[in-house]
Write a protein that holds these residues in place. Structure first.
Motif, PDB file in Angstrom:
ATOM      1  N   VAL A   1     -22.447 -22.102   6.706  1.00 28.41           N
ATOM      2  CA  VAL A   1     -23.120 -21.119   5.862  1.00 28.41           C
ATOM      3  C   VAL A   1     -23.815 -20.126   6.782  1.00 28.41           C
ATOM      4  CG1 VAL A   1     -24.903 -20.734   4.120  1.00 28.41           C
ATOM      5  CG2 VAL A   1     -23.424 -22.755   3.987  1.00 28.41           C
ATOM      6  N   ARG A   2     -23.342 -18.886   6.760  1.00 26.29           N
ATOM      7  CA  ARG A   2     -23.931 -17.845   7.622  1.00 26.29           C
ATOM      8  C   ARG A   2     -25.272 -17.387   7.084  1.00 26.29           C
ATOM      9  NH1 ARG A   2     -19.108 -14.032   9.946  1.00 26.29           N
ATOM     10  NH2 ARG A   2     -18.462 -15.558  11.487  1.00 26.29           N
ATOM     11  N   GLN A   3     -25.373 -17.271   5.775  1.00 28.12           N
ATOM     12  CA  GLN A   3     -26.624 -16.835   5.159  1.00 28.12           C
ATOM     13  C   GLN A   3     -26.530 -17.017   3.659  1.00 28.12           C
ATOM     14  OE1 GLN A   3     -25.792 -12.936   6.767  1.00 28.12           O
ATOM     15  NE2 GLN A   3     -26.182 -12.056   4.759  1.00 28.12           N
TER      16      GLN A   3
ATOM     17  N   PHE B   1     -22.867  -5.691  -1.798  1.00 30.17           N
ATOM     18  CA  PHE B   1     -22.113  -5.840  -0.559  1.00 30.17           C
ATOM     19  C   PHE B   1     -20.738  -5.215  -0.716  1.00 30.17           C
ATOM     20  CE2 PHE B   1     -21.982  -9.698  -3.086  1.00 30.17           C
ATOM     21  CZ  PHE B   1     -20.625  -9.811  -3.339  1.00 30.17           C
ATOM     22  N   HIS B   2     -20.067  -5.004   0.403  1.00 26.96           N
ATOM     23  CA  HIS B   2     -18.722  -4.429   0.418  1.00 26.96           C
ATOM     24  C   HIS B   2     -17.689  -5.552   0.415  1.00 26.96           C
ATOM     25  CE1 HIS B   2     -15.407  -1.793   1.368  1.00 26.96           C
ATOM     26  NE2 HIS B   2     -15.055  -2.639   2.315  1.00 26.96           N
ATOM     27  N   VAL B   3     -16.666  -5.442  -0.455  1.00 33.09           N
ATOM     28  CA  VAL B   3     -15.577  -6.419  -0.518  1.00 33.09           C
ATOM     29  C   VAL B   3     -14.373  -5.840   0.209  1.00 33.09           C
ATOM     30  CG1 VAL B   3     -14.048  -7.745  -2.017  1.00 33.09           C
ATOM     31  CG2 VAL B   3     -16.394  -7.287  -2.738  1.00 33.09           C
TER      32      VAL B   3
ATOM     33  N   LEU C   1     -13.575 -13.937  -1.883  1.00 36.91           N
ATOM     34  CA  LEU C   1     -13.703 -12.574  -1.380  1.00 36.91           C
ATOM     35  C   LEU C   1     -14.188 -12.572   0.059  1.00 36.91           C
ATOM     36  CD1 LEU C   1     -15.685 -11.232  -4.453  1.00 36.91           C
ATOM     37  CD2 LEU C   1     -13.213 -11.185  -4.123  1.00 36.91           C
ATOM     38  N   LEU C   2     -13.562 -11.751   0.886  1.00 33.54           N
ATOM     39  CA  LEU C   2     -14.048 -11.506   2.241  1.00 33.54           C
ATOM     40  C   LEU C   2     -14.977 -10.313   2.129  1.00 33.54           C
ATOM     41  CD1 LEU C   2     -14.034 -12.174   5.246  1.00 33.54           C
ATOM     42  CD2 LEU C   2     -12.077 -10.623   5.487  1.00 33.54           C
ATOM     43  N   VAL C   3     -16.257 -10.509   2.459  1.00 35.85           N
ATOM     44  CA  VAL C   3     -17.266  -9.479   2.223  1.00 35.85           C
ATOM     45  C   VAL C   3     -18.111  -9.211   3.468  1.00 35.85           C
ATOM     46  CG1 VAL C   3     -17.420 -10.176  -0.205  1.00 35.85           C
ATOM     47  CG2 VAL C   3     -19.092 -11.040   1.412  1.00 35.85           C
ATOM     48  N   ASN C   4     -18.783  -8.076   3.430  1.00 34.17           N
ATOM     49  CA  ASN C   4     -19.798  -7.735   4.421  1.00 34.17           C
ATOM     50  C   ASN C   4     -21.019  -7.317   3.638  1.00 34.17           C
ATOM     51  OD1 ASN C   4     -21.522  -6.496   6.248  1.00 34.17           O
ATOM     52  ND2 ASN C   4     -19.852  -5.707   7.474  1.00 34.17           N
TER      53      ASN C   4
ATOM     54  N   GLY D   1     -23.367 -11.076   8.759  1.00 40.73           N
ATOM     55  CA  GLY D   1     -22.833 -10.188   7.742  1.00 40.73           C
ATOM     56  C   GLY D   1     -21.501 -10.486   7.100  1.00 40.73           C
ATOM     57  N   THR D   2     -20.440 -10.731   7.853  1.00 44.51           N
ATOM     58  CA  THR D   2     -19.119 -10.899   7.265  1.00 44.51           C
ATOM     59  C   THR D   2     -18.814 -12.373   7.024  1.00 44.51           C
ATOM     60  OG1 THR D   2     -18.348  -8.916   8.356  1.00 44.51           O
ATOM     61  CG2 THR D   2     -16.666 -10.401   7.554  1.00 44.51           C
TER      62      THR D   2
END
Length: 91
Positions: free
Chosen positions: A32-34, A42-44, A60-63, A69-70
């Motif tokens: 878990v990054r965050q 966020f951007h998908v 979804l791959l998101v930033n 972030g990603t």
């Protein structure tokens, strides 16, 4: 831009990035990054079928614009009525 309805994990696999892209799931993305907070935008980048969460098989791959972030998030937690997001390419 999309937003989450609940606090959710932005997940990755720090030791094996290929596992994330092959089949999105909590097992393939154990790190878990965050935590993404409710109503956070966020951007998908793209979406892909993987482990079904809450009846929705898309991830979804998101930033979310914060370091690192990603990462991946289950589409089930996104504030959209359908499983697959429109106008978002496949990964």
């Amino acid at each position: 831009m999309q937003r989450v309805d609940y606090q959710r994990d932005l997940r990755a696999n720090e030791s094996n990035q290929t596992a994330c892209s092959t089949y999105p799931s909590t097992a393939n993305r154990p790190d878990v990054r965050q935590q993404v907070q409710p109503h956070h935008q966020f951007h998908v980048y793209c979406q892909k079928q993987g482990q079904t969460i809450g009846g929705n098989p898309y991830w979804l791959l998101v930033n979310d614009y914060t370091a690192p972030g990603t990462g991946w998030i289950a589409s089930y937690y996104i504030g959209y009525r359908a499983n697959r997001l429109p106008d978002v390419p496949g990964c």
